[in-house]
Write an enzyme that holds these catalytic residues in place. Structure first.
Site, PDB file in Angstrom:
ATOM      1  N   LYS A   1      53.781  43.621  41.483  1.00 51.10           N
ATOM      2  CA  LYS A   1      53.998  42.691  42.600  1.00 51.10           C
ATOM      3  C   LYS A   1      54.733  43.345  43.768  1.00 51.10           C
ATOM      4  CE  LYS A   1      53.235  38.313  40.468  1.00 51.10           C
ATOM      5  NZ  LYS A   1      53.760  37.156  39.775  1.00 51.10           N
TER       6      LYS A   1
ATOM      7  N   ARG B   1      53.468  39.356  31.255  1.00 52.73           N
ATOM      8  CA  ARG B   1      52.098  39.284  31.794  1.00 52.73           C
ATOM      9  C   ARG B   1      51.879  40.537  32.650  1.00 52.73           C
ATOM     10  NH1 ARG B   1      49.572  37.747  36.454  1.00 52.73           N
ATOM     11  NH2 ARG B   1      47.564  36.715  36.223  1.00 52.73           N
TER      12      ARG B   1
HETATM   13  N1  HH2 Z   1      51.137  35.796  38.822  1.00 52.42           N
HETATM   14  C1  HH2 Z   1      49.870  35.796  39.271  1.00 52.42           C
HETATM   15  C2  HH2 Z   1      48.903  34.987  38.693  1.00 52.42           C
HETATM   16  N2  HH2 Z   1      49.199  34.203  37.631  1.00 52.42           N
HETATM   17  N3  HH2 Z   1      50.780  33.408  36.058  1.00 52.42           N
HETATM   18  C3  HH2 Z   1      52.031  33.387  35.581  1.00 52.42           C
HETATM   19  N4  HH2 Z   1      52.350  32.621  34.534  1.00 52.42           N
HETATM   20  N5  HH2 Z   1      53.029  34.155  36.143  1.00 52.42           N
HETATM   21  C4  HH2 Z   1      52.790  34.963  37.209  1.00 52.42           C
HETATM   22  O1  HH2 Z   1      53.738  35.610  37.689  1.00 52.42           O
HETATM   23  C5  HH2 Z   1      51.457  35.008  37.745  1.00 52.42           C
HETATM   24  C6  HH2 Z   1      50.462  34.193  37.135  1.00 52.42           C
HETATM   25  C7  HH2 Z   1      49.507  36.710  40.415  1.00 52.42           C
HETATM   26  O2  HH2 Z   1      49.176  37.983  39.930  1.00 52.42           O
HETATM   27  P1  HH2 Z   1      47.665  38.547  39.730  1.00 52.42           P
HETATM   28  O3  HH2 Z   1      46.895  37.712  38.757  1.00 52.42           O
HETATM   29  O4  HH2 Z   1      47.705  39.968  39.394  1.00 52.42           O
HETATM   30  O5  HH2 Z   1      47.074  38.438  41.168  1.00 52.42           O
HETATM   31  P2  HH2 Z   1      46.093  37.442  41.884  1.00 52.42           P
HETATM   32  O6  HH2 Z   1      46.716  36.095  41.897  1.00 52.42           O
HETATM   33  O7  HH2 Z   1      45.941  38.021  43.257  1.00 52.42           O
HETATM   34  O8  HH2 Z   1      44.816  37.444  41.092  1.00 52.42           O
END
Ligand code: HH2
Length: 285
Positions: free
Chosen positions: A227, A262
């Site tokens: 992040k 995660r």
């Molecule tokens: N962060 C993202 C998405 N889902 N779920 C939980 N429980 N906690 C988090 O911190 C979280 C989440 C964002 O990260 P990512 O899936 O890598 O990115 P994107 O939303 O751009 O797909």
């Protein structure tokens, strides 16, 4: 760390040792790995399989990017992205988490009978979501804190007391779930790193995870992988270059008692956790 179980659909996930949730983004625009694994179902499945080989305990499948300012994705598009992958992973024998904030997507996915966990960055605030989950007997749930919405959350996040406010919100959301009939062992909480938070807010939350856990009484799921906060602390503008910083942040959260990480980089995290588990935290003699 207190031994706990997370009831996750077909599985009881033991939380005596930290667990790794591997991220499978089926989104062309994720901030961290946008489009790399989402070209088609086969590339996504190959990636998911690789994460399991590397040591993922849970797969988290998502069809909508929630990064700051992400493009709108219709429910039809979100379902078209996740459905073929869910259908394939059904027989893999691992806990499957679905990252969605829409009741309609949760409902379709739960009807397939493959989803063990609903991971919701909006903490089941979409209409009917709590009632839907209350009708399931054992589906695991992750309730995350977010200030604002992805389209505006990073504009000017403000708190009087970020730790207290996040704790109060998560307590209220979990209390609503329990009042609706959801068993407490199905619930994990997530402070939502980067979701309507500045670097200082994220650091305060990380430093106060033990209070957050003591205050709320549920296992914590932590999503700091690749992040912006890792970029700000390391100077790495490119998300793929944030692996080492992300592993350090994962260990910092484990040291403070968090149970589920995660992550995008499963191998790096799994190796770090093996060493961590063998050598123990600083206060063990
Ligand atoms: N962060 C993202 C998405 N889902 N779920 C939980 N429980 N906690 C988090 O911190 C979280 C989440 C964002 O990260 P990512 O899936 O890598 O990115 P994107 O939303 O751009 O797909």
């Amino acid at each position: 760390m207190t031994t706990r179980i997370w009831q996750a659909g077909r599985f009881e996930i033991g939380l005596d040792k930290p667990k790794i949730m591997g991220i499978v983004n089926l989104t062309p625009d994720s901030f961290s790995d946008g489009g790399v694994y989402s070209q088609n179902t086969q590339t996504a499945l190959a990636h998911a399989e690789q994460l399991l080989k590397e040591g993922a305990d849970i797969l988290d499948i998502g069809g909508e990017s929630t990064r700051p300012g992400a493009d709108y994705v219709s429910p039809e598009e979100e379902w078209a992205r996740v459905e073929p992958v869910l259908a394939e992973v059904a027989g893999w024998g691992v806990p499957i988490s679905l990252d969605t904030r829409r009741t309609v997507i949760m409902e379709e996915a739960l009807a397939l009978g493959v989803v063990d966990i609903i991971n919701d960055v909006a903490a089941l605030t979409d209409e009917g979501a709590v009632e839907l989950l209350a009708r399931q007997s054992d589906t695991g749930i992750c309730l995350m804190h977010m200030q604002g919405l992805p389209e505006n959350m990073q504009i000017n996040p403000k708190y009087q007391d970020v730790v207290g406010e996040v704790a109060r919100y998560l307590k209220a959301r979990s209390a609503e779930c329990i009042a609706a009939g959801i068993a407490p062992q199905r619930i994990a909480l997530d402070p939502g790193f980067g979701f309507g938070k500045t670097l200082q807010h994220n650091i305060a939350l990380m430093r106060h995870l033990p209070e957050l856990m003591a205050e709320t009484g549920f296992p914590l799921l932590i999503g700091v992988s690749r992040k912006r906060m890792i970029g700000e602390l390391t100077g790495q503008a490119n998300a793929a270059e944030r692996v080492h910083g992300s592993v350090a942040a994962a260990l910092a959260s484990v040291a403070r008692g968090a149970q589920i990480m995660r992550v995008h980089d499963v191998k790096a995290t799994a190796d770090a956790l093996k060493v961590w588990n063998a050598l123990g935290p600083a206060d063990v003699r």
